[in-house]
Design a protein around this motif. Structure first.
Motif, PDB file in Angstrom:
ATOM      1  N   TYR A  95      56.797  19.650 -17.712  1.00 48.66           N
ATOM      2  CA  TYR A  95      57.324  18.346 -18.101  1.00 48.66           C
ATOM      3  C   TYR A  95      58.452  18.486 -19.120  1.00 48.66           C
ATOM      4  CZ  TYR A  95      52.883  16.839 -16.085  1.00 48.66           C
ATOM      5  OH  TYR A  95      51.828  16.625 -15.239  1.00 48.66           O
ATOM      6  N   LEU A  96      59.348  17.534 -19.075  1.00 48.25           N
ATOM      7  CA  LEU A  96      60.358  17.395 -20.119  1.00 48.25           C
ATOM      8  C   LEU A  96      60.173  16.010 -20.717  1.00 48.25           C
ATOM      9  CD1 LEU A  96      62.854  18.444 -21.649  1.00 48.25           C
ATOM     10  CD2 LEU A  96      64.256  17.327 -19.912  1.00 48.25           C
ATOM     11  N   GLN A  97      59.683  15.971 -21.941  1.00 43.93           N
ATOM     12  CA  GLN A  97      59.534  14.713 -22.649  1.00 43.93           C
ATOM     13  C   GLN A  97      60.807  14.455 -23.439  1.00 43.93           C
ATOM     14  OE1 GLN A  97      56.793  12.436 -22.662  1.00 43.93           O
ATOM     15  NE2 GLN A  97      58.399  11.195 -23.618  1.00 43.93           N
ATOM     16  N   MET A  98      61.441  13.333 -23.172  1.00 45.46           N
ATOM     17  CA  MET A  98      62.689  12.990 -23.835  1.00 45.46           C
ATOM     18  C   MET A  98      62.502  11.707 -24.637  1.00 45.46           C
ATOM     19  SD  MET A  98      65.474  13.859 -20.863  1.00 45.46           S
ATOM     20  CE  MET A  98      64.913  12.583 -19.753  1.00 45.46           C
ATOM     21  N   THR A  99      62.899  11.744 -25.868  1.00 47.65           N
ATOM     22  CA  THR A  99      62.849  10.572 -26.727  1.00 47.65           C
ATOM     23  C   THR A  99      64.213  10.365 -27.362  1.00 47.65           C
ATOM     24  OG1 THR A  99      62.137  11.829 -28.661  1.00 47.65           O
ATOM     25  CG2 THR A  99      60.409  10.962 -27.231  1.00 47.65           C
ATOM     26  N   GLY A 100      64.433   9.182 -27.899  1.00 44.21           N
ATOM     27  CA  GLY A 100      65.697   8.906 -28.549  1.00 44.21           C
ATOM     28  C   GLY A 100      66.895   9.153 -27.660  1.00 44.21           C
ATOM     29  N   LEU A 101      66.813   8.715 -26.415  1.00 40.71           N
ATOM     30  CA  LEU A 101      67.886   8.991 -25.459  1.00 40.71           C
ATOM     31  C   LEU A 101      69.195   8.356 -25.904  1.00 40.71           C
ATOM     32  CD1 LEU A 101      65.778   8.772 -22.245  1.00 40.71           C
ATOM     33  CD2 LEU A 101      67.210  10.707 -22.890  1.00 40.71           C
ATOM     34  N   LYS A 102      70.271   9.110 -25.704  1.00 38.56           N
ATOM     35  CA  LYS A 102      71.599   8.712 -26.158  1.00 38.56           C
ATOM     36  C   LYS A 102      72.529   8.515 -24.977  1.00 38.56           C
ATOM     37  CE  LYS A 102      71.141  11.492 -30.389  1.00 38.56           C
ATOM     38  NZ  LYS A 102      71.757  12.574 -31.195  1.00 38.56           N
ATOM     39  N   PRO A 103      73.648   7.838 -25.189  1.00 35.85           N
ATOM     40  CA  PRO A 103      74.622   7.632 -24.102  1.00 35.85           C
ATOM     41  C   PRO A 103      75.160   8.938 -23.521  1.00 35.85           C
ATOM     42  CG  PRO A 103      75.039   6.110 -25.875  1.00 35.85           C
ATOM     43  CD  PRO A 103      73.994   7.061 -26.376  1.00 35.85           C
ATOM     44  N   GLU A 104      75.087  10.049 -24.264  1.00 37.96           N
ATOM     45  CA  GLU A 104      75.588  11.325 -23.749  1.00 37.96           C
ATOM     46  C   GLU A 104      74.528  12.123 -22.984  1.00 37.96           C
ATOM     47  OE1 GLU A 104      75.612  10.284 -26.925  1.00 37.96           O
ATOM     48  OE2 GLU A 104      75.145  11.928 -28.334  1.00 37.96           O
ATOM     49  N   ASP A 105      73.317  11.578 -22.837  1.00 41.78           N
ATOM     50  CA  ASP A 105      72.255  12.289 -22.127  1.00 41.78           C
ATOM     51  C   ASP A 105      72.222  12.093 -20.609  1.00 41.78           C
ATOM     52  OD1 ASP A 105      70.048  11.675 -24.898  1.00 41.78           O
ATOM     53  OD2 ASP A 105      71.122  13.527 -24.404  1.00 41.78           O
ATOM     54  N   PRO A 106      72.876  11.096 -20.033  1.00 37.05           N
ATOM     55  CA  PRO A 106      72.817  10.928 -18.574  1.00 37.05           C
ATOM     56  C   PRO A 106      73.310  12.152 -17.826  1.00 37.05           C
ATOM     57  CG  PRO A 106      73.725   8.970 -19.587  1.00 37.05           C
ATOM     58  CD  PRO A 106      73.600  10.016 -20.666  1.00 37.05           C
ATOM     59  N   ALA A 107      72.564  12.536 -16.801  1.00 32.94           N
ATOM     60  CA  ALA A 107      72.896  13.721 -16.008  1.00 32.94           C
ATOM     61  C   ALA A 107      71.862  13.858 -14.902  1.00 32.94           C
ATOM     62  CB  ALA A 107      72.901  14.971 -16.884  1.00 32.94           C
ATOM     63  N   ILE A 108      72.119  14.821 -14.024  1.00 33.24           N
ATOM     64  CA  ILE A 108      71.081  15.278 -13.111  1.00 33.24           C
ATOM     65  C   ILE A 108      70.320  16.370 -13.860  1.00 33.24           C
ATOM     66  CG2 ILE A 108      70.523  16.272 -10.877  1.00 33.24           C
ATOM     67  CD1 ILE A 108      71.860  13.582 -10.663  1.00 33.24           C
ATOM     68  N   TYR A 109      69.015  16.243 -13.929  1.00 32.40           N
ATOM     69  CA  TYR A 109      68.190  17.209 -14.638  1.00 32.40           C
ATOM     70  C   TYR A 109      67.463  18.089 -13.625  1.00 32.40           C
ATOM     71  CZ  TYR A 109      68.985  15.066 -19.185  1.00 32.40           C
ATOM     72  OH  TYR A 109      69.566  14.617 -20.355  1.00 32.40           O
ATOM     73  N   TYR A 110      67.526  19.396 -13.857  1.00 29.90           N
ATOM     74  CA  TYR A 110      66.950  20.398 -12.966  1.00 29.90           C
ATOM     75  C   TYR A 110      65.921  21.246 -13.704  1.00 29.90           C
ATOM     76  CZ  TYR A 110      71.259  19.498 -10.304  1.00 29.90           C
ATOM     77  OH  TYR A 110      72.286  18.916  -9.620  1.00 29.90           O
ATOM     78  N   CYS A 111      64.912  21.739 -12.969  1.00 27.72           N
ATOM     79  CA  CYS A 111      63.960  22.677 -13.569  1.00 27.72           C
ATOM     80  C   CYS A 111      63.934  23.956 -12.745  1.00 27.72           C
ATOM     81  CB  CYS A 111      62.574  22.066 -13.692  1.00 27.72           C
ATOM     82  SG  CYS A 111      61.700  21.801 -12.163  1.00 27.72           S
ATOM     83  N   PRO A 112      64.730  24.946 -13.087  1.00 31.70           N
ATOM     84  CA  PRO A 112      64.704  26.216 -12.389  1.00 31.70           C
ATOM     85  C   PRO A 112      63.589  27.123 -12.886  1.00 31.70           C
ATOM     86  CG  PRO A 112      66.349  26.283 -14.092  1.00 31.70           C
ATOM     87  CD  PRO A 112      65.762  24.893 -14.122  1.00 31.70           C
ATOM     88  N   ALA A 113      63.362  28.178 -12.110  1.00 31.34           N
ATOM     89  CA  ALA A 113      62.299  29.115 -12.456  1.00 31.34           C
ATOM     90  C   ALA A 113      62.718  30.534 -12.102  1.00 31.34           C
ATOM     91  CB  ALA A 113      61.012  28.760 -11.702  1.00 31.34           C
ATOM     92  N   ILE A 114      62.104  31.485 -12.776  1.00 30.06           N
ATOM     93  CA  ILE A 114      62.267  32.889 -12.431  1.00 30.06           C
ATOM     94  C   ILE A 114      61.030  33.645 -12.867  1.00 30.06           C
ATOM     95  CG2 ILE A 114      63.422  33.531 -14.575  1.00 30.06           C
ATOM     96  CD1 ILE A 114      65.149  35.467 -12.794  1.00 30.06           C
ATOM     97  N   HIS A 115      60.649  34.623 -12.060  1.00 26.16           N
ATOM     98  CA  HIS A 115      59.523  35.469 -12.418  1.00 26.16           C
ATOM     99  C   HIS A 115      60.057  36.700 -13.121  1.00 26.16           C
ATOM    100  CE1 HIS A 115      55.920  38.146 -11.415  1.00 26.16           C
ATOM    101  NE2 HIS A 115      55.528  37.273 -12.312  1.00 26.16           N
ATOM    102  N   TYR A 116      59.828  36.778 -14.410  1.00 31.46           N
ATOM    103  CA  TYR A 116      60.397  37.853 -15.223  1.00 31.46           C
ATOM    104  C   TYR A 116      59.359  38.317 -16.222  1.00 31.46           C
ATOM    105  CZ  TYR A 116      64.224  40.365 -17.556  1.00 31.46           C
ATOM    106  OH  TYR A 116      65.054  41.320 -18.060  1.00 31.46           O
ATOM    107  N   PRO A 117      58.317  39.010 -15.730  1.00 36.62           N
ATOM    108  CA  PRO A 117      57.195  39.370 -16.602  1.00 36.62           C
ATOM    109  C   PRO A 117      57.526  40.410 -17.655  1.00 36.62           C
ATOM    110  CG  PRO A 117      56.948  40.387 -14.458  1.00 36.62           C
ATOM    111  CD  PRO A 117      58.108  39.441 -14.354  1.00 36.62           C
ATOM    112  N   GLN A 118      58.706  41.058 -17.541  1.00 39.00           N
ATOM    113  CA  GLN A 118      59.051  42.094 -18.508  1.00 39.00           C
ATOM    114  C   GLN A 118      59.424  41.530 -19.870  1.00 39.00           C
ATOM    115  OE1 GLN A 118      60.336  41.576 -15.498  1.00 39.00           O
ATOM    116  NE2 GLN A 118      60.942  43.474 -14.470  1.00 39.00           N
ATOM    117  N   THR A 119      59.694  40.228 -19.927  1.00 40.28           N
ATOM    118  CA  THR A 119      60.183  39.669 -21.175  1.00 40.28           C
ATOM    119  C   THR A 119      59.208  38.669 -21.766  1.00 40.28           C
ATOM    120  OG1 THR A 119      62.017  38.509 -22.248  1.00 40.28           O
ATOM    121  CG2 THR A 119      61.444  37.803 -20.032  1.00 40.28           C
ATOM    122  N   LEU A 120      59.203  38.602 -23.084  1.00 42.52           N
ATOM    123  CA  LEU A 120      58.421  37.596 -23.793  1.00 42.52           C
ATOM    124  C   LEU A 120      59.218  36.307 -23.959  1.00 42.52           C
ATOM    125  CD1 LEU A 120      56.994  39.802 -26.691  1.00 42.52           C
ATOM    126  CD2 LEU A 120      55.795  39.092 -24.617  1.00 42.52           C
TER     127      LEU A 120
END
Length: 127
Positions: A80-105
């Protein structure tokens, strides 16, 4: 193979709140690094916030600090992306990408570090 579907985008008034959802499918989704990016018309896609799959490490862009937060529900394969205090500069298409990268913390807010992308969900901020 992990697939992602974003939802929850809507028209919100300035100062309002919105929660975006990202449904993941596929084996091992809980171990993937996930991020939220946004792309406004005529602008480059930018990272908003990310969370690692290994230890829930997270990073937030400066413009989102104190307003946006990321969370995961492993039982439901949701992010989830919880957004509060939305501003006029926040409009956009929002994406949630992913990658499997177990080598990194850590997680990344760079587009080049993700290889799975959904179609996005639109957010509009207007009175």
């Amino acid at each position: 193979q992990v697939q992602l579907v974003e939802s929850g985008g809507d028209l919100v008034q300035p100062g309002g709140s919105l929660r975006l959802s990202c449904k993941g499918s596929g084996v091992g989704f809980r171990f993937y690094n996930i991020a939220w990016f946004r792309e406004a018309p005529g602008q480059e896609r930018e990272g908003v916030v990310c969370v690692s799959g290994k230890n829930e490490y997270s990073e937030t862009a400066h413009f989102a600090e104190g307003r946006f937060s990321i969370s995961r529900d492993h039982a439901e394969n949701m992010v989830y992306l919880q957004m509060t205090g939305l501003k006029p500069e926040d409009p956009a298409i929002y994406y949630c990408p992913a990658i499997h990268y177990p080598q990194t913390l850590y997680c990344s807010r760079s587009t080049r570090d993700y290889d799975r992308w959904g179609r996005g969900t639109p957010v509009t901020v207007s009175s």
